[in-house]
Motif scaffolding. Structure first.
Motif, mmCIF file in Angstrom:
data_model
loop_
_atom_site.group_PDB
_atom_site.id
_atom_site.type_symbol
_atom_site.label_atom_id
_atom_site.label_comp_id
_atom_site.label_asym_id
_atom_site.label_seq_id
_atom_site.Cartn_x
_atom_site.Cartn_y
_atom_site.Cartn_z
ATOM 1 N N MET A 282 0.988 -1.179 -0.055
ATOM 2 C CA MET A 282 -0.043 -0.105 0.038
ATOM 3 C C MET A 282 0.938 1.125 -0.150
ATOM 4 N N PHE A 283 2.040 1.381 0.761
ATOM 5 C CA PHE A 283 2.795 2.465 0.687
ATOM 6 C C PHE A 283 3.263 3.069 -0.462
ATOM 7 N N GLU A 284 3.579 2.312 -1.569
ATOM 8 C CA GLU A 284 4.034 2.673 -2.797
ATOM 9 C C GLU A 284 2.962 3.887 -3.331
ATOM 10 N N HIS A 285 1.765 4.011 -3.083
ATOM 11 C CA HIS A 285 0.724 4.926 -3.219
ATOM 12 C C HIS A 285 0.481 5.942 -2.442
ATOM 13 N N VAL A 286 1.306 6.169 -1.249
ATOM 14 C CA VAL A 286 1.132 7.292 -0.425
ATOM 15 C C VAL A 286 1.977 8.363 -0.715
ATOM 16 N N GLY A 287 3.241 8.176 -1.200
ATOM 17 C CA GLY A 287 3.950 9.472 -1.620
ATOM 18 C C GLY A 287 5.063 10.155 -0.249
ATOM 19 N N ALA A 288 6.011 10.577 -0.753
ATOM 20 C CA ALA A 288 6.869 10.700 0.223
ATOM 21 C C ALA A 288 6.476 12.027 0.971
ATOM 22 N N LYS A 289 5.910 13.037 0.513
ATOM 23 C CA LYS A 289 5.266 14.135 1.199
ATOM 24 C C LYS A 289 4.179 13.863 1.876
ATOM 25 N N ARG A 290 3.511 12.440 1.922
ATOM 26 C CA ARG A 290 2.450 12.160 2.846
ATOM 27 C C ARG A 290 2.873 11.139 3.913
ATOM 28 N N ALA A 291 4.123 10.829 3.677
ATOM 29 C CA ALA A 291 4.563 9.602 4.530
ATOM 30 C C ALA A 291 4.245 10.060 5.938
ATOM 31 N N ALA A 292 4.574 11.059 6.464
ATOM 32 C CA ALA A 292 4.781 11.524 8.001
ATOM 33 C C ALA A 292 2.904 11.442 8.347
ATOM 34 N N ARG A 293 2.297 11.875 7.389
ATOM 35 C CA ARG A 293 0.599 11.753 8.011
ATOM 36 C C ARG A 293 0.265 10.541 7.969
ATOM 37 N N TYR A 294 0.738 9.630 7.059
ATOM 38 C CA TYR A 294 0.367 8.125 6.815
ATOM 39 C C TYR A 294 0.663 7.580 8.149
ATOM 40 N N PHE A 295 1.950 7.556 8.762
ATOM 41 C CA PHE A 295 2.129 6.898 9.838
ATOM 42 C C PHE A 295 1.590 7.718 11.094
ATOM 43 N N ASP A 296 1.593 9.159 11.215
ATOM 44 C CA ASP A 296 0.730 9.796 12.126
ATOM 45 C C ASP A 296 -0.697 8.993 12.246
ATOM 46 N N THR A 297 -1.307 8.811 11.211
ATOM 47 C CA THR A 297 -2.869 8.358 11.179
ATOM 48 C C THR A 297 -2.741 7.108 11.885
ATOM 49 N N LEU A 298 -1.890 6.128 11.440
ATOM 50 C CA LEU A 298 -1.866 4.551 11.807
ATOM 51 C C LEU A 298 -1.507 4.660 13.459
ATOM 52 N N ARG A 299 -0.639 5.242 13.705
ATOM 53 C CA ARG A 299 -0.022 5.407 15.145
ATOM 54 C C ARG A 299 -1.319 5.849 15.877
ATOM 55 N N ALA A 300 -1.964 6.763 15.586
ATOM 56 C CA ALA A 300 -3.039 7.221 16.542
ATOM 57 C C ALA A 300 -4.322 6.059 16.610
ATOM 58 N N LEU A 301 -4.261 4.818 15.716
ATOM 59 C CA LEU A 301 -5.218 4.001 15.921
ATOM 60 C C LEU A 301 -4.739 2.820 16.502
ATOM 61 N N LEU A 302 -3.447 2.803 17.048
ATOM 62 C CA LEU A 302 -2.991 1.642 17.827
ATOM 63 C C LEU A 302 -2.906 1.732 19.370
ATOM 64 N N ARG A 303 -3.351 0.874 19.799
ATOM 65 C CA ARG A 303 -3.348 0.676 21.318
ATOM 66 C C ARG A 303 -1.552 0.814 21.645
ATOM 67 N N PRO A 304 -1.447 1.189 23.216
ATOM 68 C CA PRO A 304 -0.103 1.159 23.738
ATOM 69 C C PRO A 304 0.461 -0.582 23.434
ATOM 70 N N GLU A 305 1.835 -0.546 23.010
ATOM 71 C CA GLU A 305 2.448 -1.879 22.543
ATOM 72 C C GLU A 305 1.683 -2.384 21.462
ATOM 73 N N GLY A 306 0.932 -1.404 20.776
ATOM 74 C CA GLY A 306 0.584 -2.144 19.370
ATOM 75 C C GLY A 306 1.507 -2.155 18.187
ATOM 76 N N ARG A 307 1.186 -2.905 17.213
ATOM 77 C CA ARG A 307 2.463 -3.106 16.281
ATOM 78 C C ARG A 307 2.047 -2.878 14.864
ATOM 79 N N LEU A 308 2.731 -2.130 14.022
ATOM 80 C CA LEU A 308 2.749 -1.984 12.539
ATOM 81 C C LEU A 308 3.610 -2.777 11.699
ATOM 82 N N LEU A 309 3.368 -3.486 10.820
ATOM 83 C CA LEU A 309 4.067 -4.125 9.827
ATOM 84 C C LEU A 309 3.958 -3.410 8.473
ATOM 85 N N ASN A 310 4.981 -2.571 7.881
ATOM 86 C CA ASN A 310 4.886 -2.020 6.774
ATOM 87 C C ASN A 310 5.573 -2.683 5.682
ATOM 88 N N HIS A 311 5.263 -3.281 4.657
ATOM 89 C CA HIS A 311 5.697 -4.050 3.810
ATOM 90 C C HIS A 311 5.588 -3.237 2.363
#
Length: 423
Positions: A282-311
């Protein structure tokens, strides 16, 4: 009176400029004349009409050659991988015809009658988009261009797993890094990839975890996590055809109680909590300028000790797939590849602790070779499903990408980030 010049006679000086004394593959022209390498050739590039030259005059470089191939004015017959490798190896990366060479090319095209008209652009080409990249509307159009071409076509290419991302060619219980076994079937390799992601996300440790699968495609990862580990999965995609088929597959597998497929942009996700997030291809469609917002958005959805796997596919220094490139016009409009170092830094800036980075480059080369084989083995059916032009796009783009992964020009990395525990 001497014999009239053949097309090969007229074209030979240009081939010498590009390749030296002899070309690396056989070139055959519409009048039956040919220019051959000194030794054996992996195949033949057939220039079927002067329109092929017109495409290359009006759009010099890979875009014009790509248009000539997609339109059927150029054929690549023989060992496709061997031909592309030979052509790539024979031309230095900084090769240019120069001003004198350009004049020779124009003169040759004029003598062959290739300057009189501009051939139509193949309809498979995406129109250059205007305005800012990676807006919601522009992303939706780019995704539709590539993914909404027909589920039956993708099933033919991808096989029954319906998984459009790098497989892992090793048994599920073999976790050796850098090990790729070409004897593993594509279906088993995709299942092993899904299981590797599940293990990295900790799904076996706590059955029933809540998982978000961003860019869920046709639902294969979501279904594996639900059926194998009892996960409760929300899969999101902005491709309507993917969402429709994913829902049907989930229902057919009896997993509707555990898997929800949403037609949804990741930017609209808010107000929910998940134990883990997978982002595969999925990340190939996000764009370099949007990467920070992408990870901020996903970080806000995770509980403490939650995990994100970016492939995601990566490229040293990063690269964009736009402008006059073949892949930007025909395959992934607005696609962007980031350097894996930038991905790690972006995850850390979003508040993740990066716990693991794994390269699967060789595995993607094997995956793509399997997809090309599937396409070529069912060529007539593929053409019936999507037309010859689009089948040609997929054939050449997947083969060239496989070579990119084999020689290291492209990479594939899984990066695991973990939300720190609350202090």
């Amino acid at each position: 009176m001497g014999n009239p010049a053949t097309v090969a006679d007229t074209f030979a000086p240009l081939l010498r400029l590009a390749f030296g004394a002899r070309p690396p593959v056989r070139f055959e022209f519409w009048d039956g004349s040919a220019v051959a390498p000194l030794g054996a050739s992996p195949g033949t590039m057939r220039i079927r009409s002067k329109d092929a030259l017109s495409h290359m005059v009006w759009a010099p470089g890979e875009l014009g050659l790509g248009r000539a191939y997609v339109s059927g004015n150029v054929d690549l017959d023989g060992d496709l991988f061997g031909m592309l490798r030979a052509l790539q190896s024979a031309v230095p990366g900084d090769a240019r015809l120069g001003l004198a060479g350009a004049w020779r090319a124009v003169g040759a095209a004029r003598r062959l009658g290739a300057l009189g008209h501009r051939p139509p652009v193949p309809p498979e080409e995406a129109r250059p988009a205007r305005g800012r990249s990676h807006t919601r509307g522009r992303d939706a159009a780019a995704i539709s261009h590539h993914y909404d071409v027909g589920d039956d076509f993708y099933r033919l290419v991808l096989g029954p797993s319906m998984t459009y991302s790098c497989a892992r060619f090793a048994p599920e219980d073999d976790l050796r890094r850098g090990y790729a076994d070409p004897t593993v079937s594509l279906a088993d390799a995709q299942r092993a990839k899904h299981d590797l992601v599940c293990r990295k996300l900790g799904l076996p440790e706590r059955p029933g975890m809540r998982l978000l699968d961003v860019g869920c495609g046709w639902g294969s990862m979501a279904m594996h996590a639900a059926s194998t580990y009892g996960a409760h999965v929300v899969g999101v995609t902005i491709s309507r055809t993917q969402a429709d088929l994913a829902r049907a597959r989930v229902a057919e597998a009896g997993l509707s109680g555990n898997v929800e497929i949403r037609l949804c942009d990741y930017r609209d996700l808010r107000g929910e909590e998940f134990d883990a997030i997978s982002s595969i291809g999925m990340f190939e469609h996000v764009g370099a300028k949007r990467a920070a917002r992408y990870f901020d958005t996903l970080r806000a959805l995770l509980r403490p000790e939650g995990r994100l796997l970016n492939h995601a596919i990566s490229s040293v220094g990063g690269s964009t797939m736009r402008g006059r490139s073949f892949i930007g016009r025909y395959v992934f409009p607005d696609g962007e590849l980031l350097d894996v170092g930038e991905v790690v830094l972006a995850l850390e800036r979003a508040g993740f602790e990066v716990r693991d980075v794994e390269a699967l480059r060789e595995h993607y080369a094997l995956t793509l070779r399997q997809w090309v084989a599937n396409l070529e083995n069912e060529w007539e059916r593929a053409v019936a499903l999507v037309g010859e032009g689009r089948a040609r796009v997929w054939r050449v783009y997947m083969a060239a990408s496989a070579l990119g992964f084999e020689d290291g020009g492209l990479g594939l990395h899984q990066v695991l980030g973990v939300v720190p525990a609350q202090q």
